[in-house]
Write an enzyme that holds these catalytic residues in place. Sequence first.
Site, PDB file in Angstrom:
ATOM      1  CG  HIS A 108      -0.206   0.128   2.531  1.00 18.31           C
ATOM      2  ND1 HIS A 108       0.515  -0.918   3.077  1.00 18.31           N
ATOM      3  CD2 HIS A 108      -0.067   1.160   3.395  1.00 18.31           C
ATOM      4  CE1 HIS A 108       1.049  -0.540   4.215  1.00 18.31           C
ATOM      5  NE2 HIS A 108       0.728   0.723   4.445  1.00 18.31           N
ATOM      6  CG  ASP A 127       1.436   4.960   4.909  1.00 15.63           C
ATOM      7  OD1 ASP A 127       0.976   3.803   5.021  1.00 15.63           O
ATOM      8  OD2 ASP A 127       2.545   5.291   5.361  1.00 15.63           O
ATOM      9  CG  HIS A 185       4.965   1.095   3.070  1.00 18.88           C
ATOM     10  ND1 HIS A 185       4.354   2.224   2.572  1.00 18.88           N
ATOM     11  CD2 HIS A 185       4.408   0.879   4.293  1.00 18.88           C
ATOM     12  CE1 HIS A 185       3.480   2.676   3.450  1.00 18.88           C
ATOM     13  NE2 HIS A 185       3.486   1.877   4.504  1.00 18.88           N
ATOM     14  NE  ARG A 188       1.642   4.421   9.518  1.00 13.98           N
ATOM     15  CZ  ARG A 188       0.638   5.110   9.010  1.00 13.98           C
ATOM     16  NH1 ARG A 188      -0.028   5.971   9.747  1.00 13.98           N
ATOM     17  NH2 ARG A 188       0.287   4.933   7.752  1.00 13.98           N
TER      18      ARG A 188
HETATM   19  C1  SIN Z   1       2.784   1.126   7.846  1.00 13.94           C
HETATM   20  O1  SIN Z   1       2.313   0.563   6.877  1.00 13.94           O
HETATM   21  O2  SIN Z   1       2.647   2.327   8.009  1.00 13.94           O
HETATM   22  C2  SIN Z   1       3.578   0.328   8.863  1.00 13.94           C
HETATM   23  C3  SIN Z   1       4.742  -0.362   8.273  1.00 13.94           C
HETATM   24  C4  SIN Z   1       5.473  -1.223   9.269  1.00 13.94           C
HETATM   25  O3  SIN Z   1       4.988  -1.422  10.399  1.00 13.94           O
HETATM   26  O4  SIN Z   1       6.546  -1.718   8.925  1.00 13.94           O
END
Ligand code: SIN
Length: 283
Positions: A101, A103, A259, A274
């Site tokens: 995805h 974000d 990612h 985050r």
């Molecule tokens: C995310 O997708 O924002 C988290 C990625 C992760 O936990 O590695």
Amino acid sequence: MAAFAVEPMTGALGAELHGADLSQPLDEDGREQVVAALAEHLVVAFRGQKSLDAEQLERFALQFGDFGETPFLTPLEDHPNVVAVVREAEERGALFGGAWHSDWSFQERPPSYTILYGKEVPRHGGDTVFTNQYLAYETLSPGMQRLLDGVEGLHSARRSYAPSGTFGQPDSGRSMEIRGSEDAEAEQRHPLVRTHPITGRKALFVNEVYTVGLADMTAEESAPILDYLFRHARQISFTCRVRWQPGTLLMWDNRCTQHHAIDDYSGQRREMNRMTLAGERPT
Ligand code: SIN
């Protein structure tokens, strides 16, 4: 004047930046170097940034823009823009971020950058993988590029956060507090190919979590096109894989990457902080 040493991770994207102490504000030159490294490498990792607290993380983030909106997730108390991404050692169930995805691509102005800080990380496993969406666009045939030009993708949070979605219902076994909502049903149109506001390069802008269809096409018409693009966009030669250490701070550009968090650390705890920064409407 800061001068970070830049060590690329793979031929496709990603770099480690050495020589920064992120507990202190960057000077303007240092900030510009980070922006330039992100423009060139798309994903940058700072290692050894031990014990950054929420205030320090916020201060770091705000050097690169304003915070974006954080829907569905419950942030840290007193820090509305910082979310704890946590998975306990014994936890089962769907992993937050555990599919390809970009974000919050369902937002009208999806985030420019995401910052993820490793507070407690598995000894092994729990890597985050990235794929370069400039390469995804540039390696399409000219015919396919022409076909996609002007087509809009429909983005929605429904598969994840609608009541019927992966995280749509309360779950006492989940350590992250995620609030599913009917709001997740909303759809947002974005061009399938967007131009990056800093680099001027074109990137493919689709992802299998949030891109639910193509505007003005039936589901039957759009499904094979999207399936092809999802597979094309994540081929291994476009990727890099970041192995976490305690104190790694990772920053990536959502406008030209996707990612995927890897679910392979059962029995070990992982806790990250985050933040997302506000982006612009994709054009
Ligand atoms: C995310 O997708 O924002 C988290 C990625 C992760 O936990 O590695």
